[in-house]
Design a protein around this motif. Sequence first.
Motif, PDB file in Angstrom:
ATOM      1  N   ASP A  11       1.739  25.386   7.765  1.00 42.58           N
ATOM      2  CA  ASP A  11       2.791  24.800   8.599  1.00 42.58           C
ATOM      3  C   ASP A  11       2.988  23.303   8.340  1.00 42.58           C
ATOM      4  OD1 ASP A  11       3.078  27.283   9.838  1.00 42.58           O
ATOM      5  OD2 ASP A  11       1.604  26.784  11.384  1.00 42.58           O
ATOM      6  N   MET A  12       2.092  22.694   7.590  1.00 44.21           N
ATOM      7  CA  MET A  12       2.157  21.257   7.339  1.00 44.21           C
ATOM      8  C   MET A  12       3.154  20.948   6.229  1.00 44.21           C
ATOM      9  SD  MET A  12      -1.799  20.181   7.557  1.00 44.21           S
ATOM     10  CE  MET A  12      -2.834  20.810   8.853  1.00 44.21           C
ATOM     11  N   ILE A  13       3.843  19.820   6.380  1.00 42.64           N
ATOM     12  CA  ILE A  13       4.822  19.380   5.388  1.00 42.64           C
ATOM     13  C   ILE A  13       4.483  17.947   4.989  1.00 42.64           C
ATOM     14  CG2 ILE A  13       7.262  18.894   4.955  1.00 42.64           C
ATOM     15  CD1 ILE A  13       7.879  20.987   7.153  1.00 42.64           C
ATOM     16  N   ILE A  14       4.435  17.677   3.697  1.00 38.59           N
ATOM     17  CA  ILE A  14       4.165  16.324   3.202  1.00 38.59           C
ATOM     18  C   ILE A  14       5.487  15.594   3.027  1.00 38.59           C
ATOM     19  CG2 ILE A  14       3.228  14.960   1.297  1.00 38.59           C
ATOM     20  CD1 ILE A  14       1.254  17.294   0.838  1.00 38.59           C
ATOM     21  N   LEU A  15       5.579  14.430   3.646  1.00 38.77           N
ATOM     22  CA  LEU A  15       6.770  13.579   3.546  1.00 38.77           C
ATOM     23  C   LEU A  15       6.398  12.327   2.762  1.00 38.77           C
ATOM     24  CD1 LEU A  15       7.715  13.913   7.301  1.00 38.77           C
ATOM     25  CD2 LEU A  15       8.808  15.109   5.409  1.00 38.77           C
ATOM     26  N   GLU A  17       1.035  12.513  10.726  1.00 42.55           N
ATOM     27  CA  GLU A  17      -0.150  11.726  10.381  1.00 42.55           C
ATOM     28  C   GLU A  17       0.121  10.872   9.143  1.00 42.55           C
ATOM     29  OE1 GLU A  17      -3.106  11.633  11.950  1.00 42.55           O
ATOM     30  OE2 GLU A  17      -2.821  13.274  13.367  1.00 42.55           O
ATOM     31  N   ILE A  18      -0.493   9.696   9.098  1.00 42.24           N
ATOM     32  CA  ILE A  18      -0.295   8.761   7.993  1.00 42.24           C
ATOM     33  C   ILE A  18      -1.575   8.699   7.157  1.00 42.24           C
ATOM     34  CG2 ILE A  18       0.268   6.383   7.371  1.00 42.24           C
ATOM     35  CD1 ILE A  18       1.550   6.177  10.222  1.00 42.24           C
ATOM     36  N   PHE A  19      -1.414   8.871   5.825  1.00 41.05           N
ATOM     37  CA  PHE A  19      -2.527   8.798   4.882  1.00 41.05           C
ATOM     38  C   PHE A  19      -2.236   7.692   3.876  1.00 41.05           C
ATOM     39  CE2 PHE A  19      -2.804  12.904   6.715  1.00 41.05           C
ATOM     40  CZ  PHE A  19      -4.130  13.296   6.640  1.00 41.05           C
ATOM     41  N   SER A  20      -3.262   6.931   3.493  1.00 46.36           N
ATOM     42  CA  SER A  20      -3.083   5.852   2.517  1.00 46.36           C
ATOM     43  C   SER A  20      -3.766   6.203   1.202  1.00 46.36           C
ATOM     44  CB  SER A  20      -3.634   4.532   3.061  1.00 46.36           C
ATOM     45  OG  SER A  20      -5.019   4.631   3.266  1.00 46.36           O
ATOM     46  N   LYS A  21      -3.159   5.749   0.111  1.00 49.46           N
ATOM     47  CA  LYS A  21      -3.720   5.979  -1.224  1.00 49.46           C
ATOM     48  C   LYS A  21      -4.968   5.134  -1.374  1.00 49.46           C
ATOM     49  CE  LYS A  21      -2.430   6.418  -6.032  1.00 49.46           C
ATOM     50  NZ  LYS A  21      -3.208   7.623  -6.188  1.00 49.46           N
ATOM     51  N   ASN A  22      -6.000   5.740  -1.953  1.00 44.33           N
ATOM     52  CA  ASN A  22      -7.235   4.988  -2.164  1.00 44.33           C
ATOM     53  C   ASN A  22      -7.486   4.775  -3.651  1.00 44.33           C
ATOM     54  OD1 ASN A  22      -8.287   7.487  -3.038  1.00 44.33           O
ATOM     55  ND2 ASN A  22      -8.938   7.979  -0.965  1.00 44.33           N
ATOM     56  N   ASN A  23      -8.585   4.124  -3.990  1.00 44.55           N
ATOM     57  CA  ASN A  23      -8.883   3.782  -5.385  1.00 44.55           C
ATOM     58  C   ASN A  23      -9.244   4.992  -6.236  1.00 44.55           C
ATOM     59  OD1 ASN A  23      -8.387   1.103  -4.894  1.00 44.55           O
ATOM     60  ND2 ASN A  23     -10.516   0.626  -4.421  1.00 44.55           N
ATOM     61  N   MET A  78       0.845  -1.172   0.000  1.00 47.21           N
ATOM     62  CA  MET A  78       0.000   0.000   0.000  1.00 47.21           C
ATOM     63  C   MET A  78       0.894   1.239   0.000  1.00 47.21           C
ATOM     64  SD  MET A  78      -3.231   0.914   2.414  1.00 47.21           S
ATOM     65  CE  MET A  78      -4.257  -0.195   1.478  1.00 47.21           C
ATOM     66  N   GLU A  79       0.442   2.258  -0.660  1.00 45.84           N
ATOM     67  CA  GLU A  79       1.197   3.506  -0.767  1.00 45.84           C
ATOM     68  C   GLU A  79       0.712   4.496   0.292  1.00 45.84           C
ATOM     69  OE1 GLU A  79       1.920   7.028  -4.020  1.00 45.84           O
ATOM     70  OE2 GLU A  79       1.132   5.110  -4.688  1.00 45.84           O
ATOM     71  N   TYR A  80       1.663   5.169   0.939  1.00 47.26           N
ATOM     72  CA  TYR A  80       1.342   6.129   1.995  1.00 47.26           C
ATOM     73  C   TYR A  80       2.037   7.464   1.745  1.00 47.26           C
ATOM     74  CZ  TYR A  80      -0.078   1.982   4.627  1.00 47.26           C
ATOM     75  OH  TYR A  80      -0.683   0.828   5.024  1.00 47.26           O
ATOM     76  N   VAL A  81       1.454   8.518   2.297  1.00 46.56           N
ATOM     77  CA  VAL A  81       2.136   9.799   2.453  1.00 46.56           C
ATOM     78  C   VAL A  81       2.006  10.154   3.927  1.00 46.56           C
ATOM     79  CG1 VAL A  81       1.799  10.643   0.108  1.00 46.56           C
ATOM     80  CG2 VAL A  81       0.138  11.223   1.855  1.00 46.56           C
ATOM     81  N   TYR A  82       2.920  10.982   4.381  1.00 46.51           N
ATOM     82  CA  TYR A  82       2.997  11.345   5.791  1.00 46.51           C
ATOM     83  C   TYR A  82       2.931  12.859   5.893  1.00 46.51           C
ATOM     84  CZ  TYR A  82       4.768   6.617   5.630  1.00 46.51           C
ATOM     85  OH  TYR A  82       4.908   5.280   5.387  1.00 46.51           O
ATOM     86  N   VAL A  83       2.078  13.364   6.769  1.00 45.11           N
ATOM     87  CA  VAL A  83       1.900  14.802   6.898  1.00 45.11           C
ATOM     88  C   VAL A  83       2.424  15.233   8.267  1.00 45.11           C
ATOM     89  CG1 VAL A  83       0.264  16.713   6.874  1.00 45.11           C
ATOM     90  CG2 VAL A  83      -0.075  14.759   5.345  1.00 45.11           C
ATOM     91  N   PHE A  84       3.490  16.016   8.231  1.00 44.19           N
ATOM     92  CA  PHE A  84       4.137  16.529   9.439  1.00 44.19           C
ATOM     93  C   PHE A  84       3.357  17.748   9.913  1.00 44.19           C
ATOM     94  CE2 PHE A  84       7.545  19.409  11.126  1.00 44.19           C
ATOM     95  CZ  PHE A  84       7.778  18.705  12.297  1.00 44.19           C
ATOM     96  N   ILE A  85       2.796  17.657  11.113  1.00 44.54           N
ATOM     97  CA  ILE A  85       1.964  18.716  11.658  1.00 44.54           C
ATOM     98  C   ILE A  85       2.668  19.295  12.878  1.00 44.54           C
ATOM     99  CG2 ILE A  85      -0.273  19.287  12.652  1.00 44.54           C
ATOM    100  CD1 ILE A  85      -1.363  16.818  11.117  1.00 44.54           C
TER     101      ILE A  85
END
Length: 71
Positions: A15-19, A38-44, A1-8
């Motif tokens: 102020d948020m940074i996407i990692l 925070e961890i976000f997952s790629k959806n369909n 699964m693919e994730y992106v991470y948002v630094f808060i």
Amino acid sequence: MEYVYVFIVGSEWEDMIILLSKEDAINESIKYPNARVEIFSKNNIPGYTPTYNYYKNGNLIQYSQIHKVRK
């Protein structure tokens, strides 16, 4: 699964940074122990959805752990 991470670190969206890597997410959470990543997952459909899990001070905090503590 693919994730992106948002630094808060602040309260504003600017102020948020996407990692893009898990390692960067963990390292930033250690570097700034009062912040969370925070961890976000790629959806369909195009986009990402929150997993409600995050890194804080290098530790993975999972939604199921938080939910059990609050009951």
